[in-house]
Design a protein around this motif. Sequence first.
Motif, PDB file in Angstrom:
ATOM      1  N   VAL A  18       0.837  -1.200   0.000  1.00 34.02           N
ATOM      2  CA  VAL A  18       0.000   0.000   0.000  1.00 34.02           C
ATOM      3  C   VAL A  18       0.868   1.245   0.000  1.00 34.02           C
ATOM      4  N   ARG A 106      -7.961   7.308  -0.368  1.00 35.50           N
ATOM      5  CA  ARG A 106      -7.705   6.044   0.307  1.00 35.50           C
ATOM      6  C   ARG A 106      -7.164   5.065  -0.731  1.00 35.50           C
ATOM      7  N   SER A 108      -6.017   1.307  -1.865  1.00 34.97           N
ATOM      8  CA  SER A 108      -6.159  -0.123  -1.613  1.00 34.97           C
ATOM      9  C   SER A 108      -5.349  -0.890  -2.649  1.00 34.97           C
ATOM     10  N   CYS A 110      -4.895  -4.895  -4.110  1.00 30.88           N
ATOM     11  CA  CYS A 110      -5.297  -6.308  -4.131  1.00 30.88           C
ATOM     12  C   CYS A 110      -4.188  -7.086  -4.820  1.00 30.88           C
ATOM     13  N   ARG A 189      -5.629  -2.086   2.722  1.00 29.52           N
ATOM     14  CA  ARG A 189      -6.199  -0.759   2.502  1.00 29.52           C
ATOM     15  C   ARG A 189      -5.793   0.195   3.620  1.00 29.52           C
ATOM     16  N   GLU A 190      -5.583   1.445   3.248  1.00 32.01           N
ATOM     17  CA  GLU A 190      -5.340   2.476   4.248  1.00 32.01           C
ATOM     18  C   GLU A 190      -6.591   2.646   5.107  1.00 32.01           C
TER      19      GLU A 190
END
Length: 202
Positions: A18, A106, A108, A110, A189-190
């Motif tokens: 992240v 924000r 994220s 994956c 995620r943040e």
Amino acid sequence: MSEAQAVRLSYEDGARAVELAREAVESFVLHGQREQPGSMREAFYQRTGAFVRLESTRGRGRLRGCAGAYKTGDQLGHAIVEAAIKAASGDSAGSEVGSKELDNLRVSVCVVCTTVLTDDPLADIELGSHGAAIDRGENHGWLFPTLPVKHGWSAEEYLDRVARKAGLPPKVWQHDDAMVTLFEGQVFRERDDGASVEELSL
């Protein structure tokens, strides 16, 4: 079905993923430069796909960009950087991320753990665990594994939405000439406070 090898990241690796994505976004937005991963953690040398999702923390959390690939020949560190830059560009959500937005984003990531090529996606998909990608000719589209649970979609609706993302008609995933790949991933995620990173349970 055919499966690819499994990849698994520790929490520390996920938090760094992240952080790397944010660094890449900021370098691109502020300086127009491509951030290099530098000295990478060992896990980042694995060759697997990655997606980066950027959401505004203002209002309803509007999507500002999402990009990536479920399979790539790149090492994970480079795949994250590439996805982050594409997510921040105007090609992703219609407008490029601006410098004034950086404090209200924000990030994220994956990281793709496994991929499964399926000929019966409706039977094989596990909502909340699988992301899905559809390829047909020159058309390609995919959606995050977290989305059907977040929006309450059925498996059929989720696959139809992936088809639409690919610019294809609904139910195309039932056709023999459409290739459907299910992928499992770890999502990091943040947090809302921006002070730490969380791993989402899928």
